[in-house]
Design a protein around this motif. Sequence first.
Motif, PDB file in Angstrom:
ATOM      1  N   UNK A   1      21.877 -15.990  29.430  1.00 44.16           N
ATOM      2  CA  UNK A   1      21.182 -16.605  28.306  1.00 44.16           C
ATOM      3  C   UNK A   1      21.853 -17.934  27.994  1.00 44.16           C
ATOM      4  N   UNK A   2      21.057 -18.996  27.924  1.00 44.69           N
ATOM      5  CA  UNK A   2      21.598 -20.310  27.573  1.00 44.69           C
ATOM      6  C   UNK A   2      21.457 -20.525  26.076  1.00 44.69           C
ATOM      7  N   UNK A   3      22.565 -20.900  25.447  1.00 45.31           N
ATOM      8  CA  UNK A   3      22.570 -21.177  24.012  1.00 45.31           C
ATOM      9  C   UNK A   3      22.103 -22.606  23.798  1.00 45.31           C
ATOM     10  N   UNK A   4      21.092 -22.827  22.963  1.00 47.35           N
ATOM     11  CA  UNK A   4      20.602 -24.193  22.734  1.00 47.35           C
ATOM     12  C   UNK A   4      21.707 -25.116  22.230  1.00 47.35           C
ATOM     13  N   UNK A   5      21.661 -26.344  22.675  1.00 52.04           N
ATOM     14  CA  UNK A   5      22.692 -27.306  22.309  1.00 52.04           C
ATOM     15  C   UNK A   5      22.744 -27.518  20.802  1.00 52.04           C
ATOM     16  N   UNK A   6      21.594 -27.453  20.126  1.00 53.57           N
ATOM     17  CA  UNK A   6      21.575 -27.713  18.685  1.00 53.57           C
ATOM     18  C   UNK A   6      22.252 -26.609  17.876  1.00 53.57           C
ATOM     19  N   UNK A   7      22.476 -25.450  18.515  1.00 54.14           N
ATOM     20  CA  UNK A   7      23.175 -24.365  17.822  1.00 54.14           C
ATOM     21  C   UNK A   7      24.637 -24.725  17.605  1.00 54.14           C
ATOM     22  N   UNK A   8      25.135 -25.606  18.442  1.00 58.02           N
ATOM     23  CA  UNK A   8      26.533 -25.994  18.352  1.00 58.02           C
ATOM     24  C   UNK A   8      27.255 -25.649  19.631  1.00 58.02           C
TER      25      UNK A   8
ATOM     26  N   UNK B   1      28.570 -26.769  23.400  1.00 62.53           N
ATOM     27  CA  UNK B   1      28.343 -27.714  24.488  1.00 62.53           C
ATOM     28  C   UNK B   1      26.902 -27.728  24.958  1.00 62.53           C
ATOM     29  N   UNK B   2      26.628 -28.666  25.864  1.00 65.66           N
ATOM     30  CA  UNK B   2      25.287 -28.795  26.429  1.00 65.66           C
ATOM     31  C   UNK B   2      24.978 -27.656  27.375  1.00 65.66           C
ATOM     32  N   UNK B   3      26.014 -27.133  28.018  1.00 67.15           N
ATOM     33  CA  UNK B   3      25.822 -26.071  29.013  1.00 67.15           C
ATOM     34  C   UNK B   3      26.646 -24.857  28.601  1.00 67.15           C
ATOM     35  N   UNK B   4      26.172 -24.140  27.589  1.00 67.24           N
ATOM     36  CA  UNK B   4      26.827 -22.924  27.123  1.00 67.24           C
ATOM     37  C   UNK B   4      25.961 -21.721  27.478  1.00 67.24           C
ATOM     38  N   UNK B   5      26.581 -20.708  28.077  1.00 71.67           N
ATOM     39  CA  UNK B   5      25.850 -19.541  28.558  1.00 71.67           C
ATOM     40  C   UNK B   5      26.555 -18.264  28.119  1.00 71.67           C
ATOM     41  N   UNK B   6      25.761 -17.196  28.051  1.00 73.70           N
ATOM     42  CA  UNK B   6      26.285 -15.887  27.693  1.00 73.70           C
ATOM     43  C   UNK B   6      25.630 -14.854  28.607  1.00 73.70           C
ATOM     44  N   UNK B   7      26.404 -13.886  29.067  1.00 77.78           N
ATOM     45  CA  UNK B   7      25.845 -12.779  29.838  1.00 77.78           C
ATOM     46  C   UNK B   7      25.055 -11.852  28.908  1.00 77.78           C
ATOM     47  N   UNK B   8      23.923 -11.371  29.381  1.00 76.97           N
ATOM     48  CA  UNK B   8      23.146 -10.390  28.625  1.00 76.97           C
ATOM     49  C   UNK B   8      24.001  -9.173  28.287  1.00 76.97           C
ATOM     50  N   UNK B   9      24.851  -8.754  29.207  1.00 76.07           N
ATOM     51  CA  UNK B   9      25.690  -7.582  28.969  1.00 76.07           C
ATOM     52  C   UNK B   9      26.581  -7.771  27.755  1.00 76.07           C
TER      53      UNK B   9
ATOM     54  N   UNK C   1      36.454 -26.396  31.787  1.00 77.36           N
ATOM     55  CA  UNK C   1      37.023 -27.752  31.747  1.00 77.36           C
ATOM     56  C   UNK C   1      35.991 -28.799  32.151  1.00 77.36           C
ATOM     57  N   UNK C   2      35.027 -28.392  33.002  1.00 74.95           N
ATOM     58  CA  UNK C   2      33.987 -29.314  33.446  1.00 74.95           C
ATOM     59  C   UNK C   2      32.769 -29.353  32.547  1.00 74.95           C
ATOM     60  N   UNK C   3      32.831 -28.673  31.399  1.00 79.57           N
ATOM     61  CA  UNK C   3      31.722 -28.713  30.451  1.00 79.57           C
ATOM     62  C   UNK C   3      30.660 -27.665  30.665  1.00 79.57           C
ATOM     63  N   UNK C   4      30.934 -26.694  31.531  1.00 76.95           N
ATOM     64  CA  UNK C   4      30.004 -25.580  31.762  1.00 76.95           C
ATOM     65  C   UNK C   4      30.713 -24.317  31.290  1.00 76.95           C
ATOM     66  N   UNK C   5      30.270 -23.780  30.147  1.00 74.56           N
ATOM     67  CA  UNK C   5      31.019 -22.703  29.506  1.00 74.56           C
ATOM     68  C   UNK C   5      30.221 -21.397  29.531  1.00 74.56           C
ATOM     69  N   UNK C   6      30.824 -20.376  30.110  1.00 74.42           N
ATOM     70  CA  UNK C   6      30.265 -19.031  30.049  1.00 74.42           C
ATOM     71  C   UNK C   6      31.099 -18.287  29.015  1.00 74.42           C
ATOM     72  N   UNK C   7      30.507 -18.057  27.843  1.00 76.17           N
ATOM     73  CA  UNK C   7      31.255 -17.624  26.665  1.00 76.17           C
ATOM     74  C   UNK C   7      31.323 -16.108  26.558  1.00 76.17           C
ATOM     75  N   UNK C   8      32.531 -15.600  26.425  1.00 71.35           N
ATOM     76  CA  UNK C   8      32.713 -14.207  26.078  1.00 71.35           C
ATOM     77  C   UNK C   8      32.577 -14.022  24.581  1.00 71.35           C
ATOM     78  N   UNK C   9      32.514 -12.774  24.137  1.00 68.70           N
ATOM     79  CA  UNK C   9      32.300 -12.497  22.711  1.00 68.70           C
ATOM     80  C   UNK C   9      33.387 -13.113  21.843  1.00 68.70           C
ATOM     81  N   UNK C  10      34.605 -13.179  22.361  1.00 67.23           N
ATOM     82  CA  UNK C  10      35.709 -13.712  21.573  1.00 67.23           C
ATOM     83  C   UNK C  10      35.625 -15.222  21.397  1.00 67.23           C
ATOM     84  N   UNK C  11      34.718 -15.886  22.132  1.00 67.45           N
ATOM     85  CA  UNK C  11      34.616 -17.351  22.066  1.00 67.45           C
ATOM     86  C   UNK C  11      33.422 -17.826  21.247  1.00 67.45           C
TER      87      UNK C  11
END
Length: 699
Positions: A205-212, A214-222, A124-134
């Motif tokens: 791992x931080x996903x670059x903003x230009x990929x689409x 949010x500005x702060x999108x992250x994914x666990x290596x696992x 909700x605060x714009x910091x997203x840790x994305x699971x595979x389903x997202x």
Amino acid sequence: MNAAVVTPAVDAPSESDPLRDPGLYFNRELSQLDFNFRVLAQAQDATVPLLERLKYLCISCTNLDEFFEIRAGTLRHAQDLGIATGADGLSPATVLARIHERAAQLVQAQYECWNQVLRPALWDGGVRVLGRDAWDENQARWLRDYFRDEIMPVLSPLGLDPAHPFPKILNKSLNIVVVLKGKDAFGREGHLAIVRAPRSLPRIIQIPEEVGGGKHDFVFLSAVLSAFVDEMFPGMQVKGAYQFRVTRNSELIVDEDEVENLALALRDELVGRGYLRAVRLEIAEQCPDDIVRTLLENFDLTENAVYRINGPVNLNRVIQVYDLVQRPELKFPPFQPRQLSGIEAMFDKVAEGDVLLHHPFEAFTPVLELLRQASEDPNVLAIKQTLYRTGKDSMIVDSLVQAARNGKDVTVVVELRARFDEEANLGLADRLQDAGVQVVYGVVGYKTHAKMMLIVRREGRKLRRYVHMGTGNYHSGTARGYTDFGLITADPDIGADVHMIFQQLSGLAPTIKLKRLLQSPFTLHAGVLKRIDRETRHAKAGKPARIIAKMNALNEPQVVRALYLASQAGVQIDLIVRGACTVRPGMPGISENIRVRSIVGRFLEHHRVYWFANDGAPDLFCSSADWLERNLLRRIETGFPVLSPDLAKRVYNEALENYLNDNVNAWELQTDGDYVRVTPSEGAPAHSAQAWLLSKICA
């Protein structure tokens, strides 16, 4: 919230000493484990900034890792050797069983906090840790390319068969067990494979903003490994991929009586530390039972070592998000430590009177400046220093090296066995020796935990000693995050005492008699017991009697017994103990005059202060030692008095009275072992001890 399980009496109390009843003592390991529930409560507190809450969650996870590496590992070793129980009367096997039960509750609470509270709030605060389903299509494509380009080239998947036995798994490393179907290029039937993630790979791992997104999108290596693991097994079908992590005993055991060179022996032990005995298995909760059994067999573990995880097994790695996201509104407001005036001439400053520093509210700079100026001052003849933890790129070490190069006699006592800093301290010792510093490794069988610096300076026809002593390490980083006291003094008696202790550490000196300091393992334990007994005698004589002590942990049985006797005599006792505490307060006729509280706030509570009323002539010591068996009986520690009445009053007001008034970050230990959070009484203002110090000192 439950706390340390009350230890039942397993042996009948001695008729001559009913205070030896095991039921009067909490178990240290269970009490220490429960501290992490109080840390986790900070992560669940909506009044704490969001990224700070994330940090508390990660601290509770990291603490739990270390608990299993050290405390649980040591208990298993004790169980193997049949070592006797402590004052609580519990056998190692019983404690280990209770640890599993309690740790499972903690792990469940940690992942509920992550999955149901913090992760949604961060989203909700714009910091997203994305699971595979997202992952959307662009993100999935980018992550697949990232896997192919950055991850897969450094992976070495291992199919398990008679020619490829189960591999060695490094302590706390991320691994994936893969279930396969089909045949490989050699016609071998697939079954199981292990994919080990090298520590060179980023866990977040931080996903670059230009990929689409949010500005702060992250994914666990696992998650990335699990999603694309099929690419490592072409022609085969992946039926399942389950992350796991094993925790191993990390307590190094070096028989110091059998080695000629402690440094060399320690280097040898460090080589194998990551592969010592396993003590815990964390595994994805959906992993089939037969695979779990296979892992348990390979790690020589039983079911009570398994923790099924609803999320990433290395949840503590999400702490990287705290540093990667520059959102000041989601963190504690920055503060500027107060700087001591006159630090450009530290010797003149100290000659005017003792200097007391309260970190992190006051800067660590005066300590650094004192040593830097000493390294360059032609009148300084010698510098002696203890180093337990220093941190990377330490200015302390730079100044010691420079002092040696400038021709001064420099002696440094480096504690090689500072837990998890052993390798760093071996390198530190090498650097100092290369610069001409005399390096001493302390005393066989006793860790040197005392924090002391001694500078010998010629002033006219006399030599004068300048001393710094502290409750914390010579580490600029921890000085910004831990609460500690440091005292800089030119008092002749303290200087002489410190000089004799250094002689004792570097030579083969006989027992020494100190004028001002208390020292473990000789006089600190006895000195504490003597002062508790003095308060007891005052209470019996009808005089006001009180003890206030602040420390990180307390378990020494003789001290606990002395506190019980003091309470029975009517001494009012307030203990401010951050973590493990084996004292059971509030027992009628035994400990009803003892109160125990724990403070968990923005900074890690770390200073040790002992105060005794002494019939109107208070006795106050700061110390490097907690009231633990190891500190009082098996380490080199010091307790130093604050002789200036004004400075002693400051210590009392800032570290004792202030903390006893805390009704925001304080928890009170109950007779049954629960810790209950303190809240302001009706009409009373909220008082946070740390916030008060920030406003008073840093404003």
